[in-house]
Write an enzyme that holds these catalytic residues in place. Structure first.
Site, PDB file in Angstrom:
ATOM      1  N   ARG A 165       0.838  -1.206   0.000  1.00 15.79           N
ATOM      2  CA  ARG A 165       0.000   0.000   0.000  1.00 15.79           C
ATOM      3  C   ARG A 165       0.870   1.252   0.000  1.00 15.79           C
ATOM      4  NH1 ARG A 165      -2.476  -3.279   3.841  1.00 15.79           N
ATOM      5  NH2 ARG A 165      -4.629  -3.914   3.396  1.00 15.79           N
ATOM      6  N   ILE A 166       1.903   1.222   0.830  1.00 19.33           N
ATOM      7  CA  ILE A 166       2.791   2.392   0.923  1.00 19.33           C
ATOM      8  C   ILE A 166       3.572   2.554  -0.366  1.00 19.33           C
ATOM      9  CG2 ILE A 166       4.755   3.386   2.152  1.00 19.33           C
ATOM     10  CD1 ILE A 166       3.712   1.752   4.634  1.00 19.33           C
ATOM     11  N   ASP A 185       9.340  -6.229  -7.242  1.00 20.61           N
ATOM     12  CA  ASP A 185       8.401  -6.945  -6.381  1.00 20.61           C
ATOM     13  C   ASP A 185       8.111  -8.292  -7.029  1.00 20.61           C
ATOM     14  OD1 ASP A 185       6.050  -7.999  -5.099  1.00 20.61           O
ATOM     15  OD2 ASP A 185       5.609  -6.010  -4.335  1.00 20.61           O
ATOM     16  N   ALA A 245      10.091   0.737   6.213  1.00 24.24           N
ATOM     17  CA  ALA A 245       9.280  -0.485   6.274  1.00 24.24           C
ATOM     18  C   ALA A 245       9.497  -1.186   7.610  1.00 24.24           C
ATOM     19  CB  ALA A 245       9.614  -1.394   5.095  1.00 24.24           C
ATOM     20  N   ARG A 246      10.451  -2.089   7.672  1.00 17.95           N
ATOM     21  CA  ARG A 246      10.803  -2.804   8.895  1.00 17.95           C
ATOM     22  C   ARG A 246      12.318  -2.896   8.967  1.00 17.95           C
ATOM     23  NH1 ARG A 246       6.353  -1.761  10.018  1.00 17.95           N
ATOM     24  NH2 ARG A 246       4.623  -3.132  10.683  1.00 17.95           N
ATOM     25  N   ASP A 269      14.060   5.155   9.214  1.00 21.24           N
ATOM     26  CA  ASP A 269      13.025   5.463  10.203  1.00 21.24           C
ATOM     27  C   ASP A 269      12.714   4.240  11.045  1.00 21.24           C
ATOM     28  OD1 ASP A 269      11.056   7.350  11.329  1.00 21.24           O
ATOM     29  OD2 ASP A 269       9.591   5.926  10.535  1.00 21.24           O
ATOM     30  N   GLU A 274      14.876  -2.141  17.606  1.00 25.18           N
ATOM     31  CA  GLU A 274      14.226  -0.843  17.714  1.00 25.18           C
ATOM     32  C   GLU A 274      13.748  -0.643  19.146  1.00 25.18           C
ATOM     33  OE1 GLU A 274      11.820   1.161  14.278  1.00 25.18           O
ATOM     34  OE2 GLU A 274      10.406   0.078  15.574  1.00 25.18           O
ATOM     35  N   HIS A 293      11.032   6.080  14.206  1.00 27.79           N
ATOM     36  CA  HIS A 293       9.771   5.481  13.755  1.00 27.79           C
ATOM     37  C   HIS A 293       8.653   6.534  13.708  1.00 27.79           C
ATOM     38  CE1 HIS A 293       7.908   1.228  13.414  1.00 27.79           C
ATOM     39  NE2 HIS A 293       7.159   2.084  12.749  1.00 27.79           N
ATOM     40  N   LEU A 294       8.946   7.618  13.008  1.00 29.91           N
ATOM     41  CA  LEU A 294       8.009   8.747  12.915  1.00 29.91           C
ATOM     42  C   LEU A 294       7.153   8.725  11.664  1.00 29.91           C
ATOM     43  CD1 LEU A 294      10.214  11.800  14.004  1.00 29.91           C
ATOM     44  CD2 LEU A 294       8.356  10.751  15.303  1.00 29.91           C
TER      45      LEU A 294
END
Length: 335
Positions: A165-166, A185, A245-246, A269, A274, A293-294
């Site tokens: 989605r992002i 992808d 993402a992660r 981010d 984390e 993580h903003l």
């Protein structure tokens, strides 16, 4: 007027007024019989457990307790979970779907600020803003008016890894700019990439041909350390890796080693772990820009998540299909 379904909030209690400010809370309570003074942070607590036994709908968010068999046994009337956040992986279990419970997520709404953050970072990275900010701060002077070679966003090559989605929203946001955007992808074919308006490349080719690589793949067993030493070595000199993402998608040891050479830059981010340990080199490396993580919904953006849930609740009680159902079959390869 039909009786409102019994509902229960299940999330971190302090978040509730931010996700559901007064106007949204009033709309939610108009269609669900839910008490904002009762928020389940632990399904074994006696008072929430009593409400859980009556609940037909759970309104969940960050901090929702795990919906395992024991919790679901305590909720025999439960028929829907409306999640006012992104991923449901952290608290759902296969038992939820085995029992035929509907699950909806505000992941689409949460994708918007992440894509916006990433767009901003890409444009700033194209101007090498972070490095020039540091040079100006160190020298307290900088010659103005001259052309600075090697920077700019005209024709800058941006590689998007993951049509999530992002990732898809980011591709839309990048469209008005004079950038060359490509996609990698394994679940997207050429016709779908054409519909998105971007060429589809294999990951190695995307890494070799992108000035900025931005990660939007889910965290799975297959994507852990998707970007490691070999992949980083493929990126051209001066390229920038962006991760919203992660953290586990990137091998941080390999990234630190590459950043220490000065050859690449990184905007992170999300990290692994984390938060980062206090002695992590990523805090001090001049070519690493780390934020806590903003990118996801923050501040006034979290009410957008609440509005998504309110609209889903209104559809549910009126007998309409949910707009954002979570497909269990797709969950293993989504965020």
């Amino acid at each position: 007027m039909p009786e409102r379904p019994q509902a229960l909030f299940a999330m971190t209690a302090r978040n509730l007024p931010h996700v559901f400010p007064p106007e949204l809370l009033a709309r939610l309570r108009a269609c669900l019989d839910v008490d904002p003074a009762l928020v389940a942070e632990d399904f074994t607590d006696p008072r929430p457990r009593e409400a859980l036994a009556r609940a037909e709908v759970l309104v969940t968010g960050w901090g929702c307790p795990r919906l395992d068999a024991a919790a679901l046994d305590a909720a025999p009337r439960l028929r829907a979970v409306l999640h006012a956040a992104g991923s449901v992986k952290g608290f759902t279990t296969p038992e939820v779907w085995r029992r035929g419970i509907l699950v909806s997520s505000a992941a689409a709404a949460n994708a918007l600020p992440v894509a916006e953050y990433t767009l901003a970072v890409i444009l700033l990275a194209g101007k090498d803003v972070f490095a020039f900010r540091d040079r100006l701060r160190d020298r307290r002077a900088f010659p103005c008016g001259g052309i600075v070679p090697g920077i700019g966003n005209h024709g800058r090559r941006v590689g998007v890894v993951g049509a999530s989605r992002i990732g898809r929203r980011l591709i839309e946001l990048l469209r008005p700019f004079d950038l060359a955007v490509s996609l990698a992808d394994p679940y997207v074919d050429a016709p779908e990439a054409a519909r998105l308006g971007v060429p589809l490349l294999r990951l190695d080719e995307l890494l070799r041909t992108s000035d900025i690589v931005t990660l939007h793949a889910p965290q799975t067993t297959e994507t852990r350390h998707l970007i490691g030493a070999r992949e980083l070595a493929l990126m051209p000199d001066g390229a920038v890796l962006v991760n919203t993402a992660r953290g586990a998608l990137v091998d941080h040891e390999a990234l630190v080693a590459e950043l220490r050479t000065g050859r690449l830059g990184a905007v992170l981010d999300v990290t692994d772990p984390e938060p980062l340990p206090a002695d992590s080199p990523l805090y001090d490396l001049p070519n690493a820009f780390v934020t806590p993580h903003l990118a996801g919904s923050q501040g006034n953006e979290v009410a957008r998540l609440g509005r998504t849930v309110v609209e889903e609740a209104e559809r549910l009680v009126s007998g309409e299909p949910l707009r954002y159902p979570v497909d269990h079959a797709e969950l293993s390869r989504t965020a």
